[in-house]
Design a protein around this motif. Structure first.
Motif, PDB file in Angstrom:
ATOM      1  N   GLY A  53       0.838  -1.200   0.000  1.00 41.64           N
ATOM      2  CA  GLY A  53       0.000   0.000   0.000  1.00 41.64           C
ATOM      3  C   GLY A  53       0.870   1.245   0.000  1.00 41.64           C
ATOM      4  O   GLY A  53       2.002   1.228   0.510  1.00 41.64           O
ATOM      5  N   ASP A  54       0.304   2.331  -0.535  1.00 46.49           N
ATOM      6  CA  ASP A  54       1.070   3.585  -0.442  1.00 46.49           C
ATOM      7  C   ASP A  54       0.981   4.150   0.986  1.00 46.49           C
ATOM      8  O   ASP A  54       1.577   5.182   1.295  1.00 46.49           O
ATOM      9  N   SER A  55       0.283   3.420   1.880  1.00 45.02           N
ATOM     10  CA  SER A  55       0.396   3.708   3.318  1.00 45.02           C
ATOM     11  C   SER A  55       1.852   3.655   3.748  1.00 45.02           C
ATOM     12  O   SER A  55       2.203   4.136   4.829  1.00 45.02           O
ATOM     13  N   LEU A  56       2.713   3.085   2.919  1.00 41.56           N
ATOM     14  CA  LEU A  56       4.140   3.047   3.255  1.00 41.56           C
ATOM     15  C   LEU A  56       4.674   4.459   3.462  1.00 41.56           C
ATOM     16  O   LEU A  56       5.600   4.679   4.259  1.00 41.56           O
ATOM     17  N   VAL A 121      -2.739  -4.313  -9.685  1.00 40.10           N
ATOM     18  CA  VAL A 121      -2.471  -2.970  -9.156  1.00 40.10           C
ATOM     19  C   VAL A 121      -3.753  -2.399  -8.567  1.00 40.10           C
ATOM     20  O   VAL A 121      -4.849  -2.739  -9.006  1.00 40.10           O
ATOM     21  N   LYS A 122      -3.577  -1.542  -7.584  1.00 38.04           N
ATOM     22  CA  LYS A 122      -4.740  -0.918  -6.930  1.00 38.04           C
ATOM     23  C   LYS A 122      -4.703   0.581  -7.189  1.00 38.04           C
ATOM     24  O   LYS A 122      -3.623   1.192  -7.160  1.00 38.04           O
ATOM     25  N   LEU A 123      -5.861   1.151  -7.445  1.00 37.77           N
ATOM     26  CA  LEU A 123      -5.948   2.602  -7.646  1.00 37.77           C
ATOM     27  C   LEU A 123      -7.236   3.137  -7.044  1.00 37.77           C
ATOM     28  O   LEU A 123      -8.184   2.385  -6.848  1.00 37.77           O
TER      29      LEU A 123
END
Ligand code: KIV
Length: 273
Positions: A53-56, A121-123
């Motif tokens: 996740g871009d929660s990174l 991929v997730k968006l």
């Protein structure tokens, strides 16, 4: 499943396999991961899906939002996670603005899959994103959509808050869910929406719906791994739970989370809106 040994019978999780799990009423268990060691733990614990996740940007890099995460960083972390997995399916987030049009999204998905090893991929969002989903799907890129609280829209939303409490917003999220599925999305993450709305959307769509702060009636659950291990500094989100507190190791905590999701014990009433 609390064992530290890999299940030799476990088969690789696939994109069509996720849909079959929904059809068979088997809950899908998903956790975020950002490096090979945590990826290996979640794979060992039998978690179905690993999400880079871009929660990174928040939990690893210490930013206040997910917006600063770059494509290079997402590719780097995705490749690291891929090296730790043997059976779990690898999903990677398209960082902020890499989905601004089909051309950029195709380029970003190419890197996340070819260099990073992602299978999907997730968006975030709907609207113009549906054209992007169509373009990716036509080129054999499986897509996971993300609706409700979409963290890349934090400034428009005015903070990280529940979405869909008002009837008109709930209807818009419902329509968006239908639209992303019609555009070709193979899975949908619903974040921080009332449990009743998530239940309706899950019943409406043929694709698996994964909840985070969306109640127990979705086809699966996802949590940020540092939240469910009690590592994230500050207040833990209402919808999360510290599984490490009651279990002796990271793998045991992840396995307990997986068991609780599959048995319908997590999330409980106090973890939903
Ligand atoms: O970036 C992330 O970790 C996510 C999950 C919270 C679903 O999108």
């Amino acid at each position: 499943m609390n064992s530290q040994t890999r299940d030799p019978e476990r088969k690789p999780v696939t994109v069509p396999g996720l849909r079959a799990m929904k059809a068979e009423g088997r809950k899908i268990v998903m956790l975020t991961a950002y490096d090979a060691s945590f990826a290996s733990c979640l794979d060992l614990a039998g978690v179905d899906v690993a999400l880079v996740g871009d929660s990174l940007g928040m939990v690893v890099q210490g930013h206040a939002s997910t917006l600063p995460v770059t494509l290079d960083q997402a590719v780097y972390h995705t490749a690291a996670v891929a090296r730790g997995l043997s059976s779990s399916l690898l999903v990677a987030d398209l960082p902020f603005m890499t989905d601004r049009d089909p051309a950029h999204a195709l380029e970003a998905a190419h890197r996340l899959m070819a260099e990073g090893g992602a299978a999907m991929v997730k968006l975030e969002g709907a609207g113009h994103i549906c054209v992007v989903i169509e373009a990716l799907t036509e080129r054999n890129v499986p897509v996971c959509a993300h609706l409700g609280l979409t963290p890349q829209a934090v400034h428009r939303l005015g903070g990280y808050r529940v979405q869909g409490r008002e009837a008109d917003v709930a209807e818009r999220i419902f329509d968006d869910a239908r639209a992303v599925a019609a555009a070709g999305a193979q899975m949908l993450v619903l974040e921080a929406v009332p449990a009743e709305l998530a239940r309706r959307i899950t019943g409406e769509l043929a694709i698996p719906v994964i909840g985070i702060g969306a109640g127990a009636d979705t086809d699966g659950q996802v949590l940020v791994v540092y939240d469910m291990l009690g590592i994230t500094p500050g207040k833990r989100p209402k919808f999360s739970k510290d599984f490490l507190r009651e279990h002796g190791s990271v793998v045991a905590a992840m396995a307990a989370y997986a068991d609780d999701v599959r048995a319908g014990r997590f999330p409980g009433p106090k973890h939903q809106y």
